[in-house]
Design a protein around this motif. Structure first.
Motif, mmCIF file in Angstrom:
data_model
loop_
_atom_site.group_PDB
_atom_site.id
_atom_site.type_symbol
_atom_site.label_atom_id
_atom_site.label_comp_id
_atom_site.label_asym_id
_atom_site.label_seq_id
_atom_site.Cartn_x
_atom_site.Cartn_y
_atom_site.Cartn_z
ATOM 1 N N ALA A 189 36.854 39.642 38.014
ATOM 2 C CA ALA A 189 35.587 39.881 37.313
ATOM 3 C C ALA A 189 34.775 40.977 37.997
ATOM 4 O O ALA A 189 34.211 41.856 37.337
ATOM 5 C CB ALA A 189 34.781 38.581 37.243
ATOM 6 N N LEU A 190 34.743 40.945 39.309
ATOM 7 C CA LEU A 190 33.989 41.961 40.053
ATOM 8 C C LEU A 190 34.560 43.357 39.809
ATOM 9 O O LEU A 190 33.817 44.309 39.533
ATOM 10 C CB LEU A 190 34.011 41.629 41.541
ATOM 11 N N LEU A 191 35.875 43.483 39.914
ATOM 12 C CA LEU A 191 36.514 44.776 39.680
ATOM 13 C C LEU A 191 36.249 45.252 38.261
ATOM 14 O O LEU A 191 35.946 46.427 38.023
ATOM 15 C CB LEU A 191 38.028 44.681 39.923
ATOM 16 N N SER A 192 36.357 44.316 37.328
ATOM 17 C CA SER A 192 36.165 44.662 35.926
ATOM 18 C C SER A 192 34.741 45.154 35.672
ATOM 19 O O SER A 192 34.530 46.200 35.057
ATOM 20 C CB SER A 192 36.466 43.431 35.068
ATOM 21 N N GLU A 193 33.768 44.392 36.167
ATOM 22 C CA GLU A 193 32.359 44.756 35.944
ATOM 23 C C GLU A 193 31.978 46.066 36.620
ATOM 24 O O GLU A 193 31.266 46.889 36.048
ATOM 25 C CB GLU A 193 31.443 43.642 36.488
ATOM 26 N N GLN A 194 32.437 46.226 37.851
ATOM 27 C CA GLN A 194 31.967 47.362 38.647
ATOM 28 C C GLN A 194 32.743 48.654 38.392
ATOM 29 O O GLN A 194 32.174 49.738 38.503
ATOM 30 C CB GLN A 194 32.044 47.009 40.140
ATOM 31 N N TYR A 196 43.853 38.640 32.818
ATOM 32 C CA TYR A 196 44.913 39.246 33.609
ATOM 33 C C TYR A 196 45.894 40.007 32.721
ATOM 34 O O TYR A 196 46.295 39.532 31.665
ATOM 35 C CB TYR A 196 45.703 38.171 34.360
ATOM 36 N N THR A 197 46.290 41.173 33.194
ATOM 37 C CA THR A 197 47.365 41.889 32.523
ATOM 38 C C THR A 197 48.640 41.065 32.672
ATOM 39 O O THR A 197 48.927 40.577 33.765
ATOM 40 C CB THR A 197 47.573 43.266 33.180
ATOM 41 N N PRO A 198 49.393 40.890 31.571
ATOM 42 C CA PRO A 198 50.646 40.129 31.691
ATOM 43 C C PRO A 198 51.499 40.668 32.826
ATOM 44 O O PRO A 198 51.693 41.879 32.946
ATOM 45 C CB PRO A 198 51.315 40.370 30.342
ATOM 46 N N ARG A 199 51.949 39.758 33.663
ATOM 47 C CA ARG A 199 52.726 40.132 34.835
ATOM 48 C C ARG A 199 53.913 41.020 34.464
ATOM 49 O O ARG A 199 54.244 41.973 35.153
ATOM 50 C CB ARG A 199 53.220 38.855 35.540
ATOM 51 N N GLY A 200 54.546 40.698 33.330
ATOM 52 C CA GLY A 200 55.723 41.449 32.910
ATOM 53 C C GLY A 200 55.456 42.928 32.750
ATOM 54 O O GLY A 200 56.295 43.762 33.099
ATOM 55 N N GLY A 248 48.609 41.629 41.824
ATOM 56 C CA GLY A 248 48.574 42.492 40.639
ATOM 57 C C GLY A 248 47.689 41.937 39.535
ATOM 58 O O GLY A 248 46.949 42.674 38.893
ATOM 59 N N GLY A 249 47.785 40.636 39.305
ATOM 60 C CA GLY A 249 47.005 40.023 38.242
ATOM 61 C C GLY A 249 45.521 40.246 38.424
ATOM 62 O O GLY A 249 44.839 40.745 37.523
ATOM 63 N N ALA A 250 45.006 39.891 39.587
ATOM 64 C CA ALA A 250 43.580 40.038 39.852
ATOM 65 C C ALA A 250 43.174 41.508 39.905
ATOM 66 O O ALA A 250 42.090 41.885 39.461
ATOM 67 C CB ALA A 250 43.223 39.337 41.160
ATOM 68 N N THR A 251 44.059 42.346 40.451
ATOM 69 C CA THR A 251 43.741 43.764 40.549
ATOM 70 C C THR A 251 43.595 44.409 39.177
ATOM 71 O O THR A 251 42.885 45.397 39.016
ATOM 72 C CB THR A 251 44.841 44.505 41.345
ATOM 73 N N SER A 252 44.262 43.822 38.189
ATOM 74 C CA SER A 252 44.213 44.414 36.848
ATOM 75 C C SER A 252 42.818 44.303 36.238
ATOM 76 O O SER A 252 42.569 44.837 35.160
ATOM 77 C CB SER A 252 45.267 43.777 35.942
ATOM 78 N N GLY A 253 41.887 43.633 36.934
ATOM 79 C CA GLY A 253 40.491 43.643 36.520
ATOM 80 C C GLY A 253 39.952 45.062 36.443
ATOM 81 O O GLY A 253 39.033 45.345 35.682
ATOM 82 N N LEU A 254 40.562 45.941 37.229
ATOM 83 C CA LEU A 254 40.183 47.352 37.226
ATOM 84 C C LEU A 254 40.219 47.975 35.841
ATOM 85 O O LEU A 254 39.428 48.861 35.539
ATOM 86 C CB LEU A 254 41.161 48.140 38.100
ATOM 87 N N VAL A 255 41.154 47.529 35.020
ATOM 88 C CA VAL A 255 41.380 48.196 33.746
ATOM 89 C C VAL A 255 41.206 47.299 32.539
ATOM 90 O O VAL A 255 41.457 47.718 31.412
ATOM 91 C CB VAL A 255 42.798 48.807 33.684
#
Lengths: 216, 216
Positions: free
Chosen positions: B131-136, A193-197, A181-188
């Motif tokens: 970083a990749l997700l965030s950038e792209q 990282y978005t706080p896990r909570g 979840g943390g790394a995936t939150s790069g999407l937004v």
DNA sequence: CCTACCGATCGGTAGG
DNA sequence: CCTACCGATCGGTAGG
């Protein structure tokens, strides 16, 4: 046979406040396996983390594969103890389903390595892990499934929930959220990282909204 | 410089119906990386799968790390093309959120290796993948977030949905289900993997139930 | 795209 | 729990 064994041991073999050497190996192995994967972790790196030599590590665990099994077993053992406790509660007022999910979340959030390791095992050895889950836990999930069906009949839970599939999905969501979840939150987010909570909170909302009947 | 290059090539360097050698390397690498992990896959095993020698592989991709990046980039490139197409639809009648999720599901179900690879990347290189997700992709998810907020105001979507977190959770659920749902279903079955379609169906139900307002 | 080769590291053993 | 060691395999290079 047994004479002289103490002579071969060093002080680190005793509990020095960080646990026995065996426990420390298991702890470092859990950390490294979860962080870099089983194939990405050398016995040397584990030995270094513990502060011993590689052959000493092999004295405690005869092979890397043996070490992997023991690391995994420590997680399985926890739940074999915990599930009976959670699913036969003294007060029947609380929702067993929600309390089980809460325990699940707490367990994985308490040590993120656990979720990462389980996900890696599911990826690296799907058939083997399938069999392990089936053998160790399917009686308990069957119980939860029955409980869910009862709640559907009483009107507490939505009728369109597919009990068994729902249970699987909850596990996938929980370990998925904790592990990636943390790394995936790069999407937004461009920041960090978005706080896990927050992720967990939205996860709980999703589960509840898709489980409970509306009571307008 | 260029003279004699053809002399060094073999017929396999041409498109023989299975694609060029470079394409076949990428395909086998995607498969093996996703199945055994990056660290668990040797260049030799990829070369064997393609039917060439290891140094020939390194001729196409100068290093293992370079190969990894190209495999990943092929996935990223797909979505950089696809998202604009999905999010600016000709007919505005369909729900963009659901159609995006449908595309997402189709993409990963079409080739399970894609989901496994993405999960492995998130585990192996969390910061880099963040970083990749965030950038792209963050501009696109921002768009989806705005769209979701509009739907909340119009009453289509639940007011308690946290737009950005919801988007992250949907991705976690989709790739989690495709990557590890099969093995995780050991929890509820002694026989074999639960058909992927059933898990996906319950996933879609969960997403919709936690997204849409009730309209009694 | 191939043959021949390299230093480094891998999991693991012998023996105390 | 350590020192000394081993064959196998790793990613990668030289050179054609």
């Amino acid at each position: 046979m047994q004479a002289g064994r103490e002579f071969l041991m060093k002080e680190t073999d005793l509990d020095n406040g960080h646990g026995t050497v065996k426990e420390r190996i298991l702890k470092e192995a859990l950390y490294l396996f979860s962080e870099r994967g089983f194939e990405g972790t050398s016995l040397q790196s584990i030995a270094d983390a513990v502060g011993i030599q590689k052959p000493s590590l092999i004295y405690h665990f005869p092979s890397k594969e043996d070490l992997r099994r023991h690391v995994l077993e420590s997680l399985v053992a926890y739940w074999k103890n915990e599930l009976p406790r959670i699913l036969t509660p003294a007060d029947s007022s609380s929702d067993r389903l929600v309390s089980t999910m809460t325990s699940l979340i707490n367990f994985f959030v308490e040590d993120l390595n656990r979720a990462r390791l389980v996900v890696r095992e599911l990826l690296d050895r799907p058939e083997e892990t399938f069999a392990l889950l089936s053998e160790q836990f399917s009686p308990w999930t069957r119980l939860i499934g029955d409980y869910l069906r009862m709640g559907q009949q009483s009107g507490l839970y939505r009728k369109d929930v597919a009990p068994e599939l729902f249970i699987v999905q909850v596990l996938v969501m929980v370990i998925g959220t904790v592990a990636i979840g943390g790394a995936t939150s790069g999407l937004v987010s461009t920041e960090s990282y978005t706080p896990r909570g927050l992720l967990i909170k939205e996860l709980v909302r999703i589960v509840q909204a898709s489980l409970y009947s509306e009571q307008p």
